[in-house]
Motif scaffolding. Sequence first.
Motif, PDB file in Angstrom:
ATOM      1  N   GLU A  75     -37.913  16.556  53.749  1.00 41.97           N
ATOM      2  CA  GLU A  75     -38.504  16.636  54.859  1.00 41.97           C
ATOM      3  C   GLU A  75     -38.806  17.747  55.375  1.00 41.97           C
ATOM      4  O   GLU A  75     -40.100  18.407  55.935  1.00 41.97           O
ATOM      5  CB  GLU A  75     -38.034  15.226  56.122  1.00 41.97           C
ATOM      6  N   TYR A  76     -37.961  19.009  55.725  1.00 42.95           N
ATOM      7  CA  TYR A  76     -37.894  19.969  56.065  1.00 42.95           C
ATOM      8  C   TYR A  76     -38.727  20.603  55.280  1.00 42.95           C
ATOM      9  O   TYR A  76     -38.911  21.807  55.348  1.00 42.95           O
ATOM     10  CB  TYR A  76     -36.483  20.570  56.534  1.00 42.95           C
ATOM     11  N   ASN A  77     -38.397  20.759  53.626  1.00 41.28           N
ATOM     12  CA  ASN A  77     -39.532  21.342  53.087  1.00 41.28           C
ATOM     13  C   ASN A  77     -40.846  21.005  52.341  1.00 41.28           C
ATOM     14  O   ASN A  77     -40.891  22.419  51.678  1.00 41.28           O
ATOM     15  CB  ASN A  77     -38.455  21.580  51.882  1.00 41.28           C
ATOM     16  N   CYS A  78     -40.890  19.708  52.388  1.00 41.75           N
ATOM     17  CA  CYS A  78     -42.393  19.498  52.704  1.00 41.75           C
ATOM     18  C   CYS A  78     -43.742  20.218  53.738  1.00 41.75           C
ATOM     19  O   CYS A  78     -43.401  20.682  54.230  1.00 41.75           O
ATOM     20  CB  CYS A  78     -42.485  17.793  52.022  1.00 41.75           C
ATOM     21  N   PRO A  79     -44.157  21.054  52.594  1.00 39.86           N
ATOM     22  CA  PRO A  79     -45.661  21.835  53.586  1.00 39.86           C
ATOM     23  C   PRO A  79     -46.564  21.169  54.583  1.00 39.86           C
ATOM     24  O   PRO A  79     -47.565  21.256  54.601  1.00 39.86           O
ATOM     25  CB  PRO A  79     -46.078  23.007  52.272  1.00 39.86           C
ATOM     26  N   ASP A  80     -46.362  19.620  53.650  1.00 40.23           N
ATOM     27  CA  ASP A  80     -47.910  18.802  53.919  1.00 40.23           C
ATOM     28  C   ASP A  80     -47.545  17.619  54.925  1.00 40.23           C
ATOM     29  O   ASP A  80     -47.995  17.121  55.248  1.00 40.23           O
ATOM     30  CB  ASP A  80     -48.528  18.882  52.811  1.00 40.23           C
ATOM     31  N   PHE A  81     -45.774  17.393  55.056  1.00 47.07           N
ATOM     32  CA  PHE A  81     -45.731  16.853  56.833  1.00 47.07           C
ATOM     33  C   PHE A  81     -45.804  15.217  55.871  1.00 47.07           C
ATOM     34  O   PHE A  81     -46.188  14.392  56.461  1.00 47.07           O
ATOM     35  CB  PHE A  81     -46.712  16.457  57.721  1.00 47.07           C
ATOM     36  N   ALA A  82     -45.014  15.397  54.610  1.00 45.89           N
ATOM     37  CA  ALA A  82     -46.239  14.106  54.256  1.00 45.89           C
ATOM     38  C   ALA A  82     -44.198  13.148  53.887  1.00 45.89           C
ATOM     39  O   ALA A  82     -44.334  12.271  53.449  1.00 45.89           O
ATOM     40  CB  ALA A  82     -46.161  14.665  52.100  1.00 45.89           C
ATOM     41  N   VAL A  83     -43.332  13.719  53.824  1.00 48.00           N
ATOM     42  CA  VAL A  83     -42.131  12.920  53.885  1.00 48.00           C
ATOM     43  C   VAL A  83     -41.902  12.908  54.865  1.00 48.00           C
ATOM     44  O   VAL A  83     -41.389  13.861  56.204  1.00 48.00           O
ATOM     45  CB  VAL A  83     -41.181  13.840  52.957  1.00 48.00           C
ATOM     46  N   PHE A  84     -41.224  11.665  55.451  1.00 48.53           N
ATOM     47  CA  PHE A  84     -40.078  11.547  56.271  1.00 48.53           C
ATOM     48  C   PHE A  84     -38.685  10.431  56.478  1.00 48.53           C
ATOM     49  O   PHE A  84     -38.945   9.598  55.154  1.00 48.53           O
ATOM     50  CB  PHE A  84     -40.299  11.427  58.145  1.00 48.53           C
TER      51      PHE A  84
ATOM     52  N   GLY B 227     -46.239  25.803  55.126  1.00 49.80           N
ATOM     53  CA  GLY B 227     -47.071  24.409  55.475  1.00 49.80           C
ATOM     54  C   GLY B 227     -45.106  23.938  55.607  1.00 49.80           C
ATOM     55  O   GLY B 227     -45.254  23.603  56.934  1.00 49.80           O
ATOM     56  N   ILE B 228     -44.137  24.687  55.863  1.00 51.43           N
ATOM     57  CA  ILE B 228     -42.878  24.535  55.746  1.00 51.43           C
ATOM     58  C   ILE B 228     -42.680  25.073  57.122  1.00 51.43           C
ATOM     59  O   ILE B 228     -42.103  24.820  57.692  1.00 51.43           O
ATOM     60  CB  ILE B 228     -41.539  25.043  54.598  1.00 51.43           C
TER      61      ILE B 228
ATOM     62  N   VAL C 285     -35.701  20.148  45.807  1.00 52.37           N
ATOM     63  CA  VAL C 285     -34.235  20.981  46.974  1.00 52.37           C
ATOM     64  C   VAL C 285     -33.514  19.678  46.997  1.00 52.37           C
ATOM     65  O   VAL C 285     -32.668  19.715  47.170  1.00 52.37           O
ATOM     66  CB  VAL C 285     -35.442  21.023  48.383  1.00 52.37           C
TER      67      VAL C 285
END
Lengths: 275, 374, 89
Positions: C75-84, A29-30, C40
């Motif tokens: 944001e860039y390291n969240c694998p699930d588009f959960a943080v912005f 996902g990243i 991170v």
Amino acid sequence: MAITYTHPLDKHLRLERIPTLYCPGCGLGIGLGAMLRALDKRISEGVIDPRKVFWVGGIGCTARMVFYVNYDAAHVIHGRSIPFAIGAVLANPELKAIVVGGDGDIAGIGGNHLVHAARRNIDMIVVMFTNFVYAMTGGQVAPTTPRKVKTTTTPYGNPEYPMNAVKLVGSLNANYVARASVTTPHYIEQFFYKALGMSGFRFIEVVSTCPEVYGRHIGLRDPVEMYNELKKRVKYKHKPSLEEAEIDWEKGIVIGEFIERNNPSFIEILRGGQA
Amino acid sequence: MRKTFASGNIAIAEGAMTAGLKFYAGYPITPSSEIMEYLAEKLPRKGGVVIQMEDEIGSINAIIGASWAGVKAMTATSGPGFSLMAEALGLAVMSETPIVVVDVMRAGPSTGVPTKTSQSDVLQVRWAAHGDYIIPVYAPWSVQEAYDLTVKAFNTAELLRTPVILLSDAVIAHLWEPLTIYERGEIEVIDRKIPVESSGTPYPPYKPDPDLVPPMPVFGRGFKTIVESLTHDEKGFYAPRDDAQKALVKRLVLKILKRIDYIYEQETRFTEDAEVLLVSYGSTARSVLNVVLELRKRGIKAGFLRLKTLWPLDEERIRKSSSAKKIIVVENNIGKIYMDIDRIFKDREVYPAPVISLDLPTPKDVLEVVEQWL
Amino acid sequence: MVFTGLTQQSVIGLITRSSSKYRVNIIVDRCKECGICISVCPTKVLERSNILNKYGYHPPEPVNIDKCIGCKLCEYNCPDFAVFIEKVG
């Protein structure tokens, strides 16, 4: 100050299929997020028409990225994403192919297609996520698994030497060969952004984390631990040589842009009628 | 329209170009290679692309990709190459991708005799891939028919969004006969249904029209289509459910069977008064017709049924084609289509007449195997 | 605080907190509690919350929002588009 409720990448995603099926902390996902940010930039610059982009994946965890993105997409059969993309771009050269796959899909079962697509410098970007294991099927040995690692099919330790896809593709006629890591999403974005502006065969290896079925085999207990272990070992280098592409968990993993060429692409040669 | 003199392989290449072929991917294999060689010269002049891939697996996957890019695409091979294509043939079925796959049969098993003929792939082409499906198979018996049925194979593929097999053999491949080549407009050419331009929301790529065939949202037009190899719903989303599996498999089969009137073709001669019916297809049927004429000279009321479509079979039409009490199936293999004919005429005497011959079975060869049942 | 907002597709819960410079947003039901964002963050803005999302995971909470430097590593390291992260003002 209006509050926005949408993630900046939401417009690139098929939101009804989010969250992904990926395990917690999976690096895929990243990597996908970094690719979408680069694509977003190229679209806003007018370099890429989103209607002409299509994503192709074979079989495996990585390949499933294609049905999370809000683009034309093909989730095809194991190892055959590259030939599918070849047919599509040659039939309609306006199309831009983004091929995604794991190391098993791209370099294992699909290895022969990888070699010949790179040799022909066919217009497509292949992003191969290397997680050192066959993840979807439960953690069997992969072409990239380091020696001595125990997997479900190498219970006494892997007796084989791993394949190095960067060295392999770099030795052929590819216009671009780079490597990044999911622990360096800014490099994935930067390299993918550059690749989107080029022609010919472009290959990016993304070293990824599979905390669930690989991390456990090598004694890393959770996603953060695996992420941090990989992060420690990754070293960026400006224009590294192919010799430096060796992946050694102990000595470190060099990331960077290994090959950058401007050779005529397959489509350019067909159009120009050059022999 | 122009008249020429051509081989079966050239006729297939010409037929494909008449139908609107724009992309060919293949791998050299005897006795099919002239199809690719001929197209490599001619197709680029018509705005098409020919690529020689690294293997047959790459070839069929490339034509599937090309079809989704919106063009008519074909590959040609022989038995060993066809075996390699089996998995991707299933992908074409599942993703409902119109493609034409030519199998120019040669003797097997395995490498067999590359330069010599056989009809032993008749069941392989039908059932090559795993899973439940039906795909049309056409088998020409002459150079002209190799051309005509290639056009028909493309029309069927486009009409029904399905892979279609053209089953030729080494005899037809290298046989030279007069050939009439038609221009577009002189012959029926069918193009796939494509949805009207998209509004930007994803178009459901597997939502069927009343004919059970979904319009094909090809790449590059904003449809946000999903080509899906997994069992899927109308949107193309993975649907690992019993209801979705049943609905999909049923539709994939029924969309073909509903148009059996279009797909199925046969030729009959002397069937009105026939007491013995000789059934055959492809190159072998040429000798069988000769034997029918010979038997009639001897006063035996022999009839002739030639299958042009080998799958699916219109069982009703086959049953009604003759009232002969005795039926003999002549084919250049161990007796494969015999199994269907025996089932279809279950109330009559049906006998296999297998001829295993590296060359076109002579009328003498055929007479020998037929006579034992007379 | 937890907001409920309407996106294009579905109703989502959002955890959102602002400093004078940045706003950190967590989309509750996308989080899988991998902990990478917490790890991170160079200034330790995020902590695991007590909120339980619909999949049974505890999303992070921007507890130390005033320390946020807007680097977007979460944001860039969240694998699930959960943080912005958004800039405020």
